[in-house]
Design a protein around this motif. Structure first.
Motif, PDB file in Angstrom:
ATOM      1  N   VAL A 123       0.829  -1.215   0.000  1.00  0.00           N
ATOM      2  CA  VAL A 123       0.000   0.000   0.000  1.00  0.00           C
ATOM      3  C   VAL A 123       0.858   1.258   0.000  1.00  0.00           C
ATOM      4  CG1 VAL A 123      -2.034  -1.061   1.038  1.00  0.00           C
ATOM      5  CG2 VAL A 123      -0.301  -0.053   2.509  1.00  0.00           C
ATOM      6  N   ARG A 124       2.051   1.179   0.569  1.00  0.00           N
ATOM      7  CA  ARG A 124       2.945   2.342   0.572  1.00  0.00           C
ATOM      8  C   ARG A 124       3.462   2.623  -0.829  1.00  0.00           C
ATOM      9  NH1 ARG A 124       6.598  -0.147   5.207  1.00  0.00           N
ATOM     10  NH2 ARG A 124       6.290  -1.832   3.713  1.00  0.00           N
ATOM     11  N   VAL A 125       3.715   1.574  -1.596  1.00  0.00           N
ATOM     12  CA  VAL A 125       4.140   1.747  -2.984  1.00  0.00           C
ATOM     13  C   VAL A 125       2.983   2.324  -3.799  1.00  0.00           C
ATOM     14  CG1 VAL A 125       4.930   0.577  -5.079  1.00  0.00           C
ATOM     15  CG2 VAL A 125       5.886  -0.074  -2.857  1.00  0.00           C
ATOM     16  N   SER A 126       1.784   1.821  -3.571  1.00  0.00           N
ATOM     17  CA  SER A 126       0.605   2.357  -4.265  1.00  0.00           C
ATOM     18  C   SER A 126       0.420   3.841  -3.967  1.00  0.00           C
ATOM     19  CB  SER A 126      -0.658   1.608  -3.846  1.00  0.00           C
ATOM     20  OG  SER A 126      -0.603   0.282  -4.255  1.00  0.00           O
ATOM     21  N   LEU A 132       8.221   6.725   6.384  1.00  0.00           N
ATOM     22  CA  LEU A 132       9.391   5.920   6.040  1.00  0.00           C
ATOM     23  C   LEU A 132      10.625   6.802   5.918  1.00  0.00           C
ATOM     24  CD1 LEU A 132       7.783   3.922   3.085  1.00  0.00           C
ATOM     25  CD2 LEU A 132       8.221   3.027   5.374  1.00  0.00           C
ATOM     26  N   SER A 133      11.783   6.174   5.992  1.00  0.00           N
ATOM     27  CA  SER A 133      13.017   6.878   5.633  1.00  0.00           C
ATOM     28  C   SER A 133      13.150   6.795   4.113  1.00  0.00           C
ATOM     29  CB  SER A 133      14.228   6.229   6.298  1.00  0.00           C
ATOM     30  OG  SER A 133      14.462   4.949   5.735  1.00  0.00           O
ATOM     31  N   VAL A 134      14.004   7.626   3.542  1.00  0.00           N
ATOM     32  CA  VAL A 134      14.212   7.594   2.089  1.00  0.00           C
ATOM     33  C   VAL A 134      14.735   6.224   1.672  1.00  0.00           C
ATOM     34  CG1 VAL A 134      15.543   8.571   0.178  1.00  0.00           C
ATOM     35  CG2 VAL A 134      14.539  10.091   1.887  1.00  0.00           C
ATOM     36  N   SER A 135      15.643   5.649   2.452  1.00  0.00           N
ATOM     37  CA  SER A 135      16.193   4.338   2.083  1.00  0.00           C
ATOM     38  C   SER A 135      15.130   3.248   2.150  1.00  0.00           C
ATOM     39  CB  SER A 135      17.404   3.981   2.939  1.00  0.00           C
ATOM     40  OG  SER A 135      17.048   3.911   4.297  1.00  0.00           O
ATOM     41  N   GLN A 136      14.236   3.312   3.139  1.00  0.00           N
ATOM     42  CA  GLN A 136      13.141   2.331   3.216  1.00  0.00           C
ATOM     43  C   GLN A 136      12.208   2.487   2.018  1.00  0.00           C
ATOM     44  OE1 GLN A 136      11.702   3.559   7.107  1.00  0.00           O
ATOM     45  NE2 GLN A 136      12.051   1.484   7.897  1.00  0.00           N
ATOM     46  N   LEU A 137      11.875   3.734   1.708  1.00  0.00           N
ATOM     47  CA  LEU A 137      11.006   3.999   0.561  1.00  0.00           C
ATOM     48  C   LEU A 137      11.633   3.444  -0.709  1.00  0.00           C
ATOM     49  CD1 LEU A 137       8.565   5.329  -0.839  1.00  0.00           C
ATOM     50  CD2 LEU A 137       9.917   7.436  -0.938  1.00  0.00           C
ATOM     51  N   ASN A 138      12.903   3.738  -0.922  1.00  0.00           N
ATOM     52  CA  ASN A 138      13.586   3.238  -2.119  1.00  0.00           C
ATOM     53  C   ASN A 138      13.589   1.710  -2.156  1.00  0.00           C
ATOM     54  OD1 ASN A 138      14.296   5.563  -3.609  1.00  0.00           O
ATOM     55  ND2 ASN A 138      15.938   5.995  -2.176  1.00  0.00           N
ATOM     56  N   ARG A 139      13.839   1.083  -1.030  1.00  0.00           N
ATOM     57  CA  ARG A 139      13.917  -0.374  -0.975  1.00  0.00           C
ATOM     58  C   ARG A 139      12.580  -1.010  -1.383  1.00  0.00           C
ATOM     59  NH1 ARG A 139      12.234  -3.698   2.567  1.00  0.00           N
ATOM     60  NH2 ARG A 139      12.017  -2.175   4.239  1.00  0.00           N
ATOM     61  N   THR A 148      13.764   3.313  -8.704  1.00  0.00           N
ATOM     62  CA  THR A 148      13.521   4.171  -7.541  1.00  0.00           C
ATOM     63  C   THR A 148      12.346   5.106  -7.817  1.00  0.00           C
ATOM     64  OG1 THR A 148      14.978   5.924  -8.329  1.00  0.00           O
ATOM     65  CG2 THR A 148      15.999   4.182  -6.958  1.00  0.00           C
ATOM     66  N   PRO A 149      11.758   5.676  -6.759  1.00  0.00           N
ATOM     67  CA  PRO A 149      10.684   6.659  -6.983  1.00  0.00           C
ATOM     68  C   PRO A 149      11.171   7.844  -7.826  1.00  0.00           C
ATOM     69  CG  PRO A 149      10.732   5.997  -4.691  1.00  0.00           C
ATOM     70  CD  PRO A 149      11.941   5.391  -5.337  1.00  0.00           C
ATOM     71  N   LYS A 150      12.397   8.264  -7.596  1.00  0.00           N
ATOM     72  CA  LYS A 150      12.942   9.388  -8.364  1.00  0.00           C
ATOM     73  C   LYS A 150      13.018   9.035  -9.850  1.00  0.00           C
ATOM     74  CE  LYS A 150      16.751  12.630  -8.469  1.00  0.00           C
ATOM     75  NZ  LYS A 150      17.949  13.104  -7.812  1.00  0.00           N
ATOM     76  N   HIS A 151      13.487   7.831 -10.148  1.00  0.00           N
ATOM     77  CA  HIS A 151      13.571   7.376 -11.537  1.00  0.00           C
ATOM     78  C   HIS A 151      12.170   7.287 -12.156  1.00  0.00           C
ATOM     79  CE1 HIS A 151      15.370   5.261 -14.958  1.00  0.00           C
ATOM     80  NE2 HIS A 151      14.345   4.426 -14.891  1.00  0.00           N
ATOM     81  N   TYR A 152      11.226   6.774 -11.407  1.00  0.00           N
ATOM     82  CA  TYR A 152       9.844   6.672 -11.887  1.00  0.00           C
ATOM     83  C   TYR A 152       9.275   8.064 -12.181  1.00  0.00           C
ATOM     84  CZ  TYR A 152       5.011   5.120 -12.242  1.00  0.00           C
ATOM     85  OH  TYR A 152       3.735   4.869 -12.694  1.00  0.00           O
TER      86      TYR A 152
END
Length: 141
Positions: free
Chosen positions: A22-25, A51-58, A67-71
């Motif tokens: 759900v966090r990715v969504s 989340l931390s940035v690293s958790q989000l990226n993972r 990564t979210p930035k790449h997306y």
């Protein structure tokens, strides 16, 4: 086949359908609702999701293979391609609409992403009208 080729060039790979975190969504929804002149802030997004940035990226990389930035950058590229192929907006105006402060920065960014300058891309796509249909397909995904 053409859709698959374009998506692979943008860095997206086909994956098997799996339940999505759900966090990715939420992250996808946030990125896809950014305005065209988007200023994507990974830190702000991670914080809003607890989340931390690293958790989000993972978790995002695990689900989306980027990564979210790449997306977000790829979504910006899709918007750019859509404007280049469906409007006659001058490139300078298009650059400002997309949030670039200088048209030269826009041209450099686009060339880095696609291998050609926006003006060349627009000219090439006018010779291939099927491309507009592909852009619409990408935009609805």
């Amino acid at each position: 086949q053409e859709y698959d080729r374009v998506m692979q060039k943008l860095g997206f790979e086909r994956s098997h359908i799996q339940p999505m975190d759900v966090r990715v969504s939420a992250c996808l929804k946030f990125i896809e609702q950014l305005p065209m002149d988007r200023q994507f802030d990974e830190t702000e997004l991670a914080k809003s999701l607890g989340l931390s940035v690293s958790q989000l990226n993972r978790i995002f990389v695990q689900a989306m293979k980027c990564t979210p930035k790449h997306y977000a950058e790829n979504m910006r590229l899709v918007d750019t391609i859509n404007l280049l192929t469906t409007t006659q907006m001058p490139l300078k105006e298009l650059a400002f609409t997309l949030g670039f402060k200088q048209p030269s920065h826009f041209a450099s960014w686009f060339k880095k992403k696609t291998g050609i300058y926006p003006k060349e891309y627009r000219q090439q796509q006018q010779e291939h009208p099927w491309h507009q249909q592909l852009v619409q397909t990408l935009k609805t995904r």
